[in-house]
Scaffold this active site. Structure first.
Site, PDB file in Angstrom:
ATOM      1  CG  HIS A  27      -1.563   1.234   1.611  1.00 32.17           C
ATOM      2  ND1 HIS A  27      -2.389   1.798   0.767  1.00 32.17           N
ATOM      3  CD2 HIS A  27      -1.282   2.223   2.360  1.00 32.17           C
ATOM      4  CE1 HIS A  27      -2.943   3.329   1.084  1.00 32.17           C
ATOM      5  NE2 HIS A  27      -2.270   3.288   2.160  1.00 32.17           N
ATOM      6  CG  HIS A  53       0.581   7.540   4.159  1.00 32.93           C
ATOM      7  ND1 HIS A  53       1.066   6.657   3.339  1.00 32.93           N
ATOM      8  CD2 HIS A  53      -0.600   6.863   4.542  1.00 32.93           C
ATOM      9  CE1 HIS A  53       0.084   5.604   2.913  1.00 32.93           C
ATOM     10  NE2 HIS A  53      -0.779   6.028   3.632  1.00 32.93           N
ATOM     11  CG  ASP A  54      -1.009   4.571   6.832  1.00 28.56           C
ATOM     12  OD1 ASP A  54      -1.797   5.815   7.155  1.00 28.56           O
ATOM     13  OD2 ASP A  54      -1.385   4.140   6.160  1.00 28.56           O
ATOM     14  CD  GLU A  57      -3.137   7.503  10.894  1.00 26.78           C
ATOM     15  OE1 GLU A  57      -3.820   6.380  10.620  1.00 26.78           O
ATOM     16  OE2 GLU A  57      -3.225   8.329  10.073  1.00 26.78           O
ATOM     17  CG  ASP A  58      -1.065   1.843  10.871  1.00 25.77           C
ATOM     18  OD1 ASP A  58      -1.989   2.504  11.431  1.00 25.77           O
ATOM     19  OD2 ASP A  58      -1.038   1.878   9.691  1.00 25.77           O
ATOM     20  CG  ASP A 114      -4.050   7.036   2.299  1.00 22.63           C
ATOM     21  OD1 ASP A 114      -3.547   5.869   2.202  1.00 22.63           O
ATOM     22  OD2 ASP A 114      -4.450   7.100   3.363  1.00 22.63           O
TER      23      ASP A 114
END
Length: 181
Positions: A27, A53-54, A57-58, A114
Site C-alpha cells: 500500500h 504516511h501511516d 498511526e500504526d 492514499d
C-alpha cells in the site's frame, strides 16, 4: 529509498485487511508511486512522506523520529495527514472530512493518493468481514474526504473517481448481501 527501508522495517508484520492479507508495504509503495506520478517525480520529500504516511498511526513512531531521520519537511507532511489514534474511529473519520479542505496543497496530493490506493484495494481485495453496508459507507466516506481535496491534482482526482467506481462495482459483486453492519 531510506524512507522505503524505514517504512518496510516498521510495517514488516502489518498486513492489509483483504482476504489475501497482502504486506502493508505494498500500500505504501502504491501511494508513493501515485504521488511520484502526480508530481512528475519532482517532490522527493512528498514521495518520502507517502512511504511514511501511516508509520505514526500504526507503528508508534514519533514525529520527532521522522524529523530526525528525514527532516522537517517530511515530518510536517506526515503529521499533516496523521490521524489522532486517541480519538474514536468515527471521530477520526469525521475529522478527516472536516480537515481535508484545510490541508496544504502537497498534503492534499498525499491524502488523495492514499484514498485512491485504499479504494483500489477495496475493489481488488475487499476485507472478508465487511458487510455490503460497511463497504458502501467506506466508499461514501472516502468521497466526502476527497471532496475537500478538490483542485489538488486533476489527474489523481480522476484516478480516485475511477477507483471509487470500481470499488462500488466490486463490492456489489463480492460482499455478502446477507450480513449487517
Amino acid at each position: 529509498m531510506r524512507a522505503l527501508a524505514f517504512a518496510t522495517l516498521r510495517h514488516a508484520d502489518q498486513r492489509r485487511k483483504g482476504r489475501r492479507a497482502q504486506p502493508y508495504v505494498n500500500h505504501l509503495a502504491e501511494v508513493a508511486l501515485l504521488v511520484s506520478e502526480a508530481t512528475g517525480g519532482t517532490d522527493a520529500a512528498l514521495v518520502a512522506a507517502a512511504l511514511l504516511h501511516d508509520v505514526v498511526e500504526d507503528q508508534d513512531v514519533t514525529a520527532a523520529e521522522i524529523e530526525a531521520t528525514f527532516g522537517t519537511d517530511v515530518a510536517a507532511l506526515v503529521m499533516e495527514v496523521t490521524d489522532d489514534k486517541k480519538l474514536e474511529a468515527a471521530e477520526r473519520k469525521r475529522m478527516q472530512v472536516a480537515h481535508a479542505p484545510h490541508l496544504s496543497a502537497r498534503a492534499k496530493v498525499l491524502k488523495l493518493a492514499d484514498k485512491t490506493a485504499n479504494l483500489r484495494s477495496l475493489a481488488e481485495d475487499p476485507p472478508q468481514d465487511w458487510s455490503l453496508a460497511r463497504a458502501r459507507a467506506y466508499v461514501e466516506w472516502s468521497r466526502a474526504v476527497v471532496e475537500g481535496l478538490a483542485g489538488a491534482c486533476p489527474a489523481l482526482e480522476a484516478a480516485f473517481e475511477q477507483a471509487a467506481g470500481e470499488a462500488t462495482a466490486a463490492i456489489e459483486r463480492s460482499v455478502p448481501h446477507d450480513t449487517v453492519g
